[in-house]
Design a protein around this motif. Structure first.
Motif, PDB file in Angstrom:
ATOM      1  N   VAL A   3      19.340  -3.496  61.357  1.00  8.65           N
ATOM      2  CA  VAL A   3      20.075  -3.512  60.266  1.00  8.65           C
ATOM      3  C   VAL A   3      20.865  -2.596  60.007  1.00  8.65           C
ATOM      4  O   VAL A   3      20.312  -1.028  59.489  1.00  8.65           O
ATOM      5  CB  VAL A   3      19.441  -4.069  59.052  1.00  8.65           C
ATOM      6  CG1 VAL A   3      20.672  -4.676  58.050  1.00  8.65           C
ATOM      7  CG2 VAL A   3      18.431  -5.788  58.931  1.00  8.65           C
ATOM      8  N   ILE A   4      22.116  -2.468  60.266  1.00  6.15           N
ATOM      9  CA  ILE A   4      22.556  -0.856  59.853  1.00  6.15           C
ATOM     10  C   ILE A   4      23.756  -0.819  58.477  1.00  6.15           C
ATOM     11  O   ILE A   4      23.282   0.315  58.132  1.00  6.15           O
ATOM     12  CB  ILE A   4      23.351  -1.269  61.190  1.00  6.15           C
ATOM     13  CG1 ILE A   4      23.231  -0.520  62.400  1.00  6.15           C
ATOM     14  CG2 ILE A   4      24.448   0.441  60.942  1.00  6.15           C
ATOM     15  CD1 ILE A   4      22.437   0.685  62.523  1.00  6.15           C
ATOM     16  N   ASP A   5      23.900  -2.052  57.844  1.00  2.00           N
ATOM     17  CA  ASP A   5      24.468  -2.123  56.323  1.00  2.00           C
ATOM     18  C   ASP A   5      23.791  -4.054  56.059  1.00  2.00           C
ATOM     19  O   ASP A   5      24.081  -5.143  57.050  1.00  2.00           O
ATOM     20  CB  ASP A   5      25.575  -1.939  56.918  1.00  2.00           C
ATOM     21  CG  ASP A   5      26.549  -2.084  55.577  1.00  2.00           C
ATOM     22  OD1 ASP A   5      25.185  -1.464  54.458  1.00  2.00           O
ATOM     23  OD2 ASP A   5      28.022  -1.391  55.790  1.00  2.00           O
ATOM     24  N   SER A   6      23.344  -4.094  54.861  1.00  2.00           N
ATOM     25  CA  SER A   6      23.041  -4.847  54.517  1.00  2.00           C
ATOM     26  C   SER A   6      23.794  -5.719  52.869  1.00  2.00           C
ATOM     27  O   SER A   6      24.218  -4.814  52.170  1.00  2.00           O
ATOM     28  CB  SER A   6      21.895  -5.456  54.632  1.00  2.00           C
ATOM     29  OG  SER A   6      21.383  -6.881  54.363  1.00  2.00           O
ATOM     30  N   ASN A   7      24.488  -6.515  53.370  1.00  2.00           N
ATOM     31  CA  ASN A   7      25.002  -6.928  52.166  1.00  2.00           C
ATOM     32  C   ASN A   7      24.049  -8.488  51.951  1.00  2.00           C
ATOM     33  O   ASN A   7      24.243  -9.112  51.248  1.00  2.00           O
ATOM     34  CB  ASN A   7      26.516  -7.687  51.699  1.00  2.00           C
ATOM     35  CG  ASN A   7      27.450  -6.791  51.450  1.00  2.00           C
ATOM     36  OD1 ASN A   7      27.057  -5.180  51.070  1.00  2.00           O
ATOM     37  ND2 ASN A   7      28.522  -6.556  52.013  1.00  2.00           N
ATOM     38  N   LEU A   8      23.213  -8.644  52.381  1.00  4.59           N
ATOM     39  CA  LEU A   8      22.546  -9.803  52.338  1.00  4.59           C
ATOM     40  C   LEU A   8      21.186 -10.196  51.352  1.00  4.59           C
ATOM     41  O   LEU A   8      20.392  -9.148  51.902  1.00  4.59           O
ATOM     42  CB  LEU A   8      22.237 -10.335  53.895  1.00  4.59           C
ATOM     43  CG  LEU A   8      22.911 -11.444  54.517  1.00  4.59           C
ATOM     44  CD1 LEU A   8      22.685 -12.346  55.511  1.00  4.59           C
ATOM     45  CD2 LEU A   8      23.650 -12.549  53.757  1.00  4.59           C
ATOM     46  N   GLU A   9      20.993 -11.323  50.503  1.00  7.19           N
ATOM     47  CA  GLU A   9      19.143 -10.921  50.315  1.00  7.19           C
ATOM     48  C   GLU A   9      17.991 -10.900  50.738  1.00  7.19           C
ATOM     49  O   GLU A   9      18.483 -11.276  52.131  1.00  7.19           O
ATOM     50  CB  GLU A   9      19.456 -11.754  49.335  1.00  7.19           C
ATOM     51  CG  GLU A   9      18.595 -11.627  47.871  1.00  7.19           C
ATOM     52  CD  GLU A   9      19.076 -12.524  46.827  1.00  7.19           C
ATOM     53  OE1 GLU A   9      17.936 -13.041  46.442  1.00  7.19           O
ATOM     54  OE2 GLU A   9      19.725 -13.187  46.560  1.00  7.19           O
ATOM     55  N   GLY A  10      17.497 -10.067  50.975  1.00  9.44           N
ATOM     56  CA  GLY A  10      16.116 -10.414  51.676  1.00  9.44           C
ATOM     57  C   GLY A  10      16.213  -9.206  53.259  1.00  9.44           C
ATOM     58  O   GLY A  10      15.922  -9.128  53.519  1.00  9.44           O
ATOM     59  N   ALA A  46      26.701  -6.668  66.497  1.00  9.02           N
ATOM     60  CA  ALA A  46      27.069  -7.886  65.794  1.00  9.02           C
ATOM     61  C   ALA A  46      27.312  -8.241  63.718  1.00  9.02           C
ATOM     62  O   ALA A  46      26.803  -7.225  63.464  1.00  9.02           O
ATOM     63  CB  ALA A  46      25.833  -8.437  66.054  1.00  9.02           C
ATOM     64  N   LEU A  47      27.946  -8.642  63.486  1.00 11.92           N
ATOM     65  CA  LEU A  47      27.816  -9.200  61.644  1.00 11.92           C
ATOM     66  C   LEU A  47      27.211 -10.448  62.257  1.00 11.92           C
ATOM     67  O   LEU A  47      26.784 -11.362  63.431  1.00 11.92           O
ATOM     68  CB  LEU A  47      29.493  -9.670  61.641  1.00 11.92           C
ATOM     69  CG  LEU A  47      30.560  -8.450  61.347  1.00 11.92           C
ATOM     70  CD1 LEU A  47      31.611  -8.898  61.495  1.00 11.92           C
ATOM     71  CD2 LEU A  47      29.124  -7.280  60.042  1.00 11.92           C
ATOM     72  N   SER A  48      26.205 -10.534  61.310  1.00 11.25           N
ATOM     73  CA  SER A  48      25.294 -11.771  60.894  1.00 11.25           C
ATOM     74  C   SER A  48      25.371 -11.985  59.076  1.00 11.25           C
ATOM     75  O   SER A  48      25.343 -11.450  58.310  1.00 11.25           O
ATOM     76  CB  SER A  48      24.120 -11.926  61.450  1.00 11.25           C
ATOM     77  OG  SER A  48      23.019 -12.367  61.176  1.00 11.25           O
ATOM     78  N   MET A  85      25.445  -8.843  57.336  1.00 11.98           N
ATOM     79  CA  MET A  85      25.052  -7.195  57.511  1.00 11.98           C
ATOM     80  C   MET A  85      25.191  -7.057  58.787  1.00 11.98           C
ATOM     81  O   MET A  85      25.749  -7.686  59.864  1.00 11.98           O
ATOM     82  CB  MET A  85      22.612  -7.537  57.332  1.00 11.98           C
ATOM     83  CG  MET A  85      22.820  -8.858  58.399  1.00 11.98           C
ATOM     84  SD  MET A  85      21.123  -8.842  58.351  1.00 11.98           S
ATOM     85  CE  MET A  85      20.648 -10.357  59.060  1.00 11.98           C
ATOM     86  N   LEU A  86      25.496  -6.067  59.273  1.00 12.39           N
ATOM     87  CA  LEU A  86      25.833  -5.494  60.614  1.00 12.39           C
ATOM     88  C   LEU A  86      24.873  -4.727  61.398  1.00 12.39           C
ATOM     89  O   LEU A  86      23.560  -4.217  60.492  1.00 12.39           O
ATOM     90  CB  LEU A  86      26.492  -4.149  60.191  1.00 12.39           C
ATOM     91  CG  LEU A  86      26.972  -3.232  61.698  1.00 12.39           C
ATOM     92  CD1 LEU A  86      28.028  -4.410  62.393  1.00 12.39           C
ATOM     93  CD2 LEU A  86      27.986  -1.866  61.080  1.00 12.39           C
ATOM     94  N   LEU A  87      24.186  -5.463  62.326  1.00 16.22           N
ATOM     95  CA  LEU A  87      23.405  -5.414  63.522  1.00 16.22           C
ATOM     96  C   LEU A  87      23.570  -4.962  64.528  1.00 16.22           C
ATOM     97  O   LEU A  87      24.423  -4.765  64.798  1.00 16.22           O
ATOM     98  CB  LEU A  87      22.721  -6.858  64.385  1.00 16.22           C
ATOM     99  CG  LEU A  87      22.518  -7.865  63.398  1.00 16.22           C
ATOM    100  CD1 LEU A  87      22.267  -8.873  63.773  1.00 16.22           C
ATOM    101  CD2 LEU A  87      20.999  -6.899  62.346  1.00 16.22           C
ATOM    102  N   LYS A  88      22.543  -3.651  65.178  1.00 13.06           N
ATOM    103  CA  LYS A  88      22.570  -2.700  65.835  1.00 13.06           C
ATOM    104  C   LYS A  88      21.646  -3.568  66.996  1.00 13.06           C
ATOM    105  O   LYS A  88      20.528  -3.454  66.583  1.00 13.06           O
ATOM    106  CB  LYS A  88      22.540  -1.044  65.804  1.00 13.06           C
ATOM    107  CG  LYS A  88      22.223  -0.496  67.133  1.00 13.06           C
ATOM    108  CD  LYS A  88      22.228   1.302  66.727  1.00 13.06           C
ATOM    109  CE  LYS A  88      21.359   1.260  66.491  1.00 13.06           C
ATOM    110  NZ  LYS A  88      20.618   3.071  66.840  1.00 13.06           N
ATOM    111  N   THR A  89      22.004  -3.694  68.219  1.00  9.02           N
ATOM    112  CA  THR A  89      21.341  -4.281  69.509  1.00  9.02           C
ATOM    113  C   THR A  89      20.434  -2.944  69.881  1.00  9.02           C
ATOM    114  O   THR A  89      20.354  -1.966  70.524  1.00  9.02           O
ATOM    115  CB  THR A  89      22.013  -5.227  70.869  1.00  9.02           C
ATOM    116  OG1 THR A  89      22.805  -5.453  69.689  1.00  9.02           O
ATOM    117  CG2 THR A  89      20.896  -5.752  71.608  1.00  9.02           C
TER     118      THR A  89
END
Ligand SMILES: NC(=O)c1ccc[n+]([C@@H]2O[C@H](COP(=O)([O-])OP(=O)(O)OC[C@H]3O[C@@H](n4cnc5c(N)ncnc54)[C@H](OP(=O)(O)O)[C@@H]3O)[C@@H](O)[C@H]2O)c1
Length: 305
Positions: A42-49, A66-68, A1-5
């Protein structure tokens, strides 16, 4: 997922990450991203949950995005209170105060507890918990304004400015029955004044030594180790260092209790909020000189609508 601080925590431990020396954590590599706890959207997500718009606690450091992969990330409930509290009273510093005082300090009603850096993120919480446990609490801080806040707003019994010339004498008269628990955040001159006042069976949670973080060598002067050791021996004093990441199994118990104390007003909390990531280095250096007043947090970006 892409995170924005959204929020970035500035904490004294980061100074240690800037030294090329062996410690409990690897130093930050030159050119690497400076370590920090963050609150992110969370700006974009391919992560379940995890979905777009979720807010999470992460360790993504001093950067805007950041990518997480979801490791060491925890979802936050935006309806539970200010999101930035997850970096302070409801997060690592609050948990440090709670664990160090209750597990190592083991304060008992009627005992005298002295707290260093008393207006700061950790110290302010330590003193308030000690009051809840029925102790007499003496704070130590670096200005009269901070001391007034510690007594008037946080309810400590008294607070002394360690920069006053007669600080050691004032501390002795503020602790007529000696000191049973000293919560060590700073070292230096404050510890020198505390040591002769420690009682038999005193406990010293050794949480931090901020007075020494910028030091590049040991100070000149006589070797005081024998004096310290004799005090530890004859007064059966316990000094125990701790690093909070060893204790996270107990986090849920802390979170539940601290949330209750905040809700019912038993614990009060102050943030020193700095705007923009660009201001982070100056704010961080200021913290090592006591220019922060409360938990230092950088507001990096607004949450999306
Ligand atoms: N062991 C762990 O796992 C753990 C976890 C979190 C924090 N800590 C430690 O806990 C301590 C407090 O951290 P915090 O996040 O709550 O920071 P803080 O108290 O909010 O900010 C640091 C404060 O330290 C004081 N200070 C700076 N230089 C000093 C000096 N030479 N002598 C005395 N005081 C000085 C300043 O307050 P004054 O104006 O009052 O001097 C400054 O505002 C630090 O030592 C930190 O490393 C340890």
């Amino acid at each position: 997922m892409l995170l924005k601080t959204l929020y970035l925590s500035l904490d004294p431990y980061m100074r240690g990450r800037m030294n090329d020396a062996a410690s409990y954590a690897e130093p930050v590599a030159i050119g690497g991203v400076m370590t920090a706890g963050t609150v992110c959207e969370v700006i974009d997500s391919n992560l379940e949950g995890y979905s777009v718009g979720d807010v999470v606690l992460a360790g993504s450091g001093w950067q805007d995005y950041a990518l997480s992969d979801g490791e060491a990330v925890r979802k936050l409930d935006p309806s539970a209170g200010p999101l930035s509290y997850a970096l302070g009273v409801l997060g690592m510093p609050g948990f440090t105060a709670y664990t160090g005082l209750l597990q190592i300090g083991q304060p008992k009603a009627g005992e005298t507890v002295v707290v260093a850096a008393a207006s700061g993120a950790v110290g302010s919480v330590v003193g308030q918990i000690a009051k809840l446990k029925g102790c007499r609490v003496v704070g130590v801080a670096g200005s009269s304004e901070k001391c007034a806040y510690v007594t008037d707003d946080l309810g400590f019994d008294t607070c002394l400015n360690y920069k006053d010339a007669d600080f050691a004498a004032r501390l002795a008269s503020a602790c007529p029955d000696g000191i049973d628990v000293y919560f060590e955040n700073v070292g230096g001159a404050v510890f020198q004044a505390v040591l002769p006042l420690l009682n038999v069976w005193a406990r010293v949670p050794l949480c931090g030594l901020i007075a020494h973080y910028n030091a590049t060598s040991l100070p000149d002067g006589p070797d005081k180790a024998p004096l310290l050791m004799r005090n530890l021996l004859t007064k059966r004093i316990t000094i125990r260092g701790f690093i909070i990441f060893d204790h996270y199994a107990d986090f849920p118990v802390f979170f539940e209790e601290m949330s209750g104390w905040l809700r019912d007003g038993s614990v009060r909390y102050r943030e020193d909020m700095v705007e923009s990531l660009v201001a982070a280095p100056e704010a961080f250096m200021g913290m090592l000189e006591g220019r922060n007043f409360g938990k230092l947090v950088v507001k990096v970006a607004e949450r999306s609508d």
